[in-house]
Write a protein that holds these residues in place. Sequence first.
Motif, PDB file in Angstrom:
ATOM      1  N   PHE A   1      42.090  42.083  37.884  1.00  0.00           N
ATOM      2  CA  PHE A   1      40.745  41.695  38.308  1.00  0.00           C
ATOM      3  C   PHE A   1      39.955  41.105  37.149  1.00  0.00           C
ATOM      4  N   GLU A   2      40.030  41.726  35.979  1.00  0.00           N
ATOM      5  CA  GLU A   2      39.274  41.254  34.813  1.00  0.00           C
ATOM      6  C   GLU A   2      39.691  39.851  34.398  1.00  0.00           C
ATOM      7  N   VAL A   3      40.994  39.597  34.366  1.00  0.00           N
ATOM      8  CA  VAL A   3      41.482  38.276  33.977  1.00  0.00           C
ATOM      9  C   VAL A   3      40.987  37.217  34.959  1.00  0.00           C
ATOM     10  N   HIS A   4      41.075  37.515  36.243  1.00  0.00           N
ATOM     11  CA  HIS A   4      40.610  36.536  37.230  1.00  0.00           C
ATOM     12  C   HIS A   4      39.115  36.304  37.131  1.00  0.00           C
TER      13      HIS A   4
ATOM     14  N   ILE B   1      48.400  26.492  36.253  1.00  0.00           N
ATOM     15  CA  ILE B   1      48.302  26.244  37.688  1.00  0.00           C
ATOM     16  C   ILE B   1      47.021  25.462  38.000  1.00  0.00           C
ATOM     17  N   GLU B   2      45.926  25.859  37.378  1.00  0.00           N
ATOM     18  CA  GLU B   2      44.652  25.153  37.567  1.00  0.00           C
ATOM     19  C   GLU B   2      44.759  23.705  37.092  1.00  0.00           C
ATOM     20  N   ASP B   3      45.358  23.503  35.918  1.00  0.00           N
ATOM     21  CA  ASP B   3      45.514  22.154  35.359  1.00  0.00           C
ATOM     22  C   ASP B   3      46.367  21.268  36.264  1.00  0.00           C
ATOM     23  N   ALA B   4      47.342  21.860  36.931  1.00  0.00           N
ATOM     24  CA  ALA B   4      48.221  21.101  37.826  1.00  0.00           C
ATOM     25  C   ALA B   4      47.562  20.853  39.186  1.00  0.00           C
TER      26      ALA B   4
ATOM     27  N   GLN C   1      37.361  36.489  34.333  1.00  0.00           N
ATOM     28  CA  GLN C   1      37.194  35.673  33.127  1.00  0.00           C
ATOM     29  C   GLN C   1      37.602  34.215  33.351  1.00  0.00           C
ATOM     30  N   MET C   2      38.642  34.018  34.174  1.00  0.00           N
ATOM     31  CA  MET C   2      39.157  32.670  34.410  1.00  0.00           C
ATOM     32  C   MET C   2      38.403  31.943  35.522  1.00  0.00           C
ATOM     33  N   GLY C   3      37.577  32.657  36.265  1.00  0.00           N
ATOM     34  CA  GLY C   3      36.855  32.050  37.374  1.00  0.00           C
ATOM     35  C   GLY C   3      37.723  31.812  38.595  1.00  0.00           C
ATOM     36  N   THR C   4      38.807  32.569  38.711  1.00  0.00           N
ATOM     37  CA  THR C   4      39.710  32.446  39.852  1.00  0.00           C
ATOM     38  C   THR C   4      39.604  33.702  40.711  1.00  0.00           C
ATOM     39  N   HIS C   5      40.236  33.654  41.861  1.00  0.00           N
ATOM     40  CA  HIS C   5      40.112  34.733  42.840  1.00  0.00           C
ATOM     41  C   HIS C   5      41.357  35.618  42.864  1.00  0.00           C
ATOM     42  N   PRO C   6      41.200  36.938  42.619  1.00  0.00           N
ATOM     43  CA  PRO C   6      42.337  37.848  42.768  1.00  0.00           C
ATOM     44  C   PRO C   6      42.606  38.039  44.260  1.00  0.00           C
TER      45      PRO C   6
ATOM     46  N   GLY D   1      34.416  35.170  45.655  1.00  0.00           N
ATOM     47  CA  GLY D   1      33.800  34.625  46.857  1.00  0.00           C
ATOM     48  C   GLY D   1      33.583  33.129  46.787  1.00  0.00           C
ATOM     49  N   GLY D   2      33.931  32.520  45.653  1.00  0.00           N
ATOM     50  CA  GLY D   2      33.764  31.074  45.498  1.00  0.00           C
ATOM     51  C   GLY D   2      34.951  30.317  46.039  1.00  0.00           C
ATOM     52  N   ASN D   3      35.056  29.070  45.670  1.00  0.00           N
ATOM     53  CA  ASN D   3      36.111  28.200  46.177  1.00  0.00           C
ATOM     54  C   ASN D   3      37.397  28.265  45.368  1.00  0.00           C
ATOM     55  N   ARG D   4      37.387  28.839  44.202  1.00  0.00           N
ATOM     56  CA  ARG D   4      38.577  28.824  43.355  1.00  0.00           C
ATOM     57  C   ARG D   4      39.487  29.883  43.763  1.00  0.00           C
TER      58      ARG D   4
END
Length: 127
Positions: free
Chosen positions: A49-52, A8-11, A54-59, A124-127
């Motif tokens: 929560f842990e996966v998000h 999803i991020e790559d797209a 690690q991935m730098g994404t927002h749950p 809390g970031g933009n991702r």
Amino acid sequence: LPRLIQSIEDAGLNVLWVADPMHGNTIVTETGVKTRPFERIRDEVMAFFEVHEQMGTHPGGVHLEMTGQDVTECTGGTAEVTIGDLELRYLTQCDPRLNASQALELAFLMSDALGKMRGRGAVGGNR
């Protein structure tokens, strides 16, 4: 989940990530009663929560089925509902719900996990 998030991020898509730890964790007892083990629900939410983190994404959210009533439909939690307790106050007409104690326990665990993630700058970031 990490591979899906990366795709999803790559797209370059903007999505809302929501976990549904209830439906994948429904089991049927030997007597045919549908229930959900609290510990499985908790573990799935914490892994989400842990996966998000690690991935730098927002749950973005968690879907729960719960009631403020003192039901015995899901096993476990600090309420220590057992399979034998299910018959005491099994009131649902459809799927088993977390009772008030289990729902609050999970809410506090999620709040604590999100607070720690925020403290580490992981939400809390933009991702």
